[in-house]
Design a protein around this motif. Sequence first.
Motif, PDB file in Angstrom:
ATOM      1  N   ALA A  70      25.742  43.554  51.256  1.00 56.73           N
ATOM      2  CA  ALA A  70      26.454  44.056  52.002  1.00 56.73           C
ATOM      3  C   ALA A  70      27.163  42.891  52.738  1.00 56.73           C
ATOM      4  N   PHE A  71      27.429  41.333  52.628  1.00 58.21           N
ATOM      5  CA  PHE A  71      28.496  40.860  52.256  1.00 58.21           C
ATOM      6  C   PHE A  71      29.967  40.955  52.332  1.00 58.21           C
ATOM      7  N   ILE A  72      29.890  41.589  51.153  1.00 54.07           N
ATOM      8  CA  ILE A  72      31.388  41.913  50.259  1.00 54.07           C
ATOM      9  C   ILE A  72      32.165  43.210  51.770  1.00 54.07           C
ATOM     10  N   THR A  73      32.278  44.071  52.089  1.00 51.42           N
ATOM     11  CA  THR A  73      32.548  45.131  53.049  1.00 51.42           C
ATOM     12  C   THR A  73      32.768  43.996  54.526  1.00 51.42           C
ATOM     13  N   LYS A  74      31.852  43.372  55.055  1.00 52.88           N
ATOM     14  CA  LYS A  74      32.378  42.380  56.054  1.00 52.88           C
ATOM     15  C   LYS A  74      33.442  41.417  55.473  1.00 52.88           C
ATOM     16  N   MET A  75      33.528  40.816  54.584  1.00 53.90           N
ATOM     17  CA  MET A  75      34.542  40.062  53.863  1.00 53.90           C
ATOM     18  C   MET A  75      35.900  40.507  53.889  1.00 53.90           C
ATOM     19  N   GLU A  76      35.448  41.780  53.427  1.00 58.87           N
ATOM     20  CA  GLU A  76      36.459  42.658  53.206  1.00 58.87           C
ATOM     21  C   GLU A  76      37.877  42.929  54.537  1.00 58.87           C
ATOM     22  N   THR A  77      36.750  43.038  55.140  1.00 61.50           N
ATOM     23  CA  THR A  77      37.172  43.251  56.495  1.00 61.50           C
ATOM     24  C   THR A  77      38.289  42.441  57.527  1.00 61.50           C
ATOM     25  N   ASP A  78      37.439  41.149  56.917  1.00 55.67           N
ATOM     26  CA  ASP A  78      38.030  39.534  57.578  1.00 55.67           C
ATOM     27  C   ASP A  78      39.073  39.701  56.327  1.00 55.67           C
ATOM     28  N   PHE A  79      39.722  39.935  55.300  1.00 53.57           N
ATOM     29  CA  PHE A  79      40.985  40.122  54.877  1.00 53.57           C
ATOM     30  C   PHE A  79      41.810  41.022  55.180  1.00 53.57           C
ATOM     31  N   ARG A  80      41.526  41.997  56.048  1.00 51.63           N
ATOM     32  CA  ARG A  80      42.177  42.686  56.424  1.00 51.63           C
ATOM     33  C   ARG A  80      42.831  42.841  57.181  1.00 51.63           C
ATOM     34  N   PHE A  88      44.656  41.374  48.629  1.00 47.99           N
ATOM     35  CA  PHE A  88      43.185  41.217  47.586  1.00 47.99           C
ATOM     36  C   PHE A  88      42.020  41.945  46.612  1.00 47.99           C
ATOM     37  N   MET A  89      41.394  42.087  46.114  1.00 48.70           N
ATOM     38  CA  MET A  89      40.585  43.033  45.327  1.00 48.70           C
ATOM     39  C   MET A  89      38.962  41.537  44.768  1.00 48.70           C
ATOM     40  N   THR A  90      38.055  42.368  45.070  1.00 52.20           N
ATOM     41  CA  THR A  90      36.883  41.531  44.962  1.00 52.20           C
ATOM     42  C   THR A  90      36.012  42.479  43.619  1.00 52.20           C
ATOM     43  N   VAL A  91      35.259  42.795  42.430  1.00 51.42           N
ATOM     44  CA  VAL A  91      35.241  42.712  41.591  1.00 51.42           C
ATOM     45  C   VAL A  91      33.469  42.600  40.790  1.00 51.42           C
ATOM     46  N   LYS A  92      32.397  43.085  40.627  1.00 47.22           N
ATOM     47  CA  LYS A  92      31.292  42.384  40.711  1.00 47.22           C
ATOM     48  C   LYS A  92      31.378  42.995  39.371  1.00 47.22           C
ATOM     49  N   LEU A  93      30.630  41.453  39.060  1.00 48.54           N
ATOM     50  CA  LEU A  93      30.135  41.139  37.305  1.00 48.54           C
ATOM     51  C   LEU A  93      28.922  41.335  37.044  1.00 48.54           C
ATOM     52  N   ASP A  94      29.491  42.130  36.095  1.00 49.52           N
ATOM     53  CA  ASP A  94      28.454  42.604  34.911  1.00 49.52           C
ATOM     54  C   ASP A  94      27.721  41.101  33.901  1.00 49.52           C
ATOM     55  N   LYS A  95      26.481  41.066  33.789  1.00 48.87           N
ATOM     56  CA  LYS A  95      26.222  40.113  32.310  1.00 48.87           C
ATOM     57  C   LYS A  95      27.618  39.471  31.715  1.00 48.87           C
ATOM     58  N   TYR A  96      28.294  40.790  31.411  1.00 52.03           N
ATOM     59  CA  TYR A  96      29.214  40.395  30.040  1.00 52.03           C
ATOM     60  C   TYR A  96      30.121  39.783  30.624  1.00 52.03           C
ATOM     61  N   ALA A  97      30.695  40.402  31.956  1.00 52.26           N
ATOM     62  CA  ALA A  97      31.826  39.191  32.483  1.00 52.26           C
ATOM     63  C   ALA A  97      31.518  37.596  33.300  1.00 52.26           C
ATOM     64  N   VAL A  98      29.800  37.492  33.465  1.00 53.41           N
ATOM     65  CA  VAL A  98      29.729  36.360  33.917  1.00 53.41           C
ATOM     66  C   VAL A  98      29.719  35.055  32.512  1.00 53.41           C
ATOM     67  N   ALA A  99      29.345  36.030  31.423  1.00 53.41           N
ATOM     68  CA  ALA A  99      29.049  35.075  30.777  1.00 53.41           C
ATOM     69  C   ALA A  99      30.647  34.567  29.500  1.00 53.41           C
ATOM     70  N   TYR A 100      31.788  35.775  30.000  1.00 49.29           N
ATOM     71  CA  TYR A 100      32.928  35.022  29.916  1.00 49.29           C
ATOM     72  C   TYR A 100      33.900  33.764  31.004  1.00 49.29           C
ATOM     73  N   SER A 101      33.154  34.507  32.054  1.00 47.23           N
ATOM     74  CA  SER A 101      34.370  33.186  33.244  1.00 47.23           C
ATOM     75  C   SER A 101      33.321  32.461  32.920  1.00 47.23           C
ATOM     76  N   GLU A 102      31.975  31.995  31.826  1.00 46.71           N
ATOM     77  CA  GLU A 102      31.575  30.611  32.377  1.00 46.71           C
ATOM     78  C   GLU A 102      32.418  30.088  30.838  1.00 46.71           C
ATOM     79  N   LYS A 103      32.225  31.139  29.692  1.00 43.30           N
ATOM     80  CA  LYS A 103      32.867  30.649  28.656  1.00 43.30           C
ATOM     81  C   LYS A 103      34.502  30.041  29.152  1.00 43.30           C
TER      82      LYS A 103
END
Length: 117
Positions: A70-80, A88-103
Amino acid sequence: MNQYETVFICTPVLSEPQVKEAVTKFRDLIKANGGEMIHEEDWGMKKLAYPIQKKSTGFYHLFEFKADPAFITKMETDFRRDERVIRFMTVKLDKYAVAYSEKRRKLQKAKSEKKED
């Protein structure tokens, strides 16, 4: 709580302290709303792929954080609403993206330690 990654571009007419102020504003917004900052990168000024608002460069910044959906919509409103942010662009990370990001973070850390030697 889900893990997200947000990249935003600040207008190039800002000075360095003004860009840092904008970054601090959004970092504090995440923390104030129960979010957890995981990683943050300042990519600096880069050339845009295409002109945005007649500007060809911008200050890029990346946040990786955990927050309530629910916070994402509030944050994107503040960006606008913030005139300093041109995209700006916000992306929800799945488990594979989280693993890639850690690597990726571990590789960056190893490279920076190697440069120091």
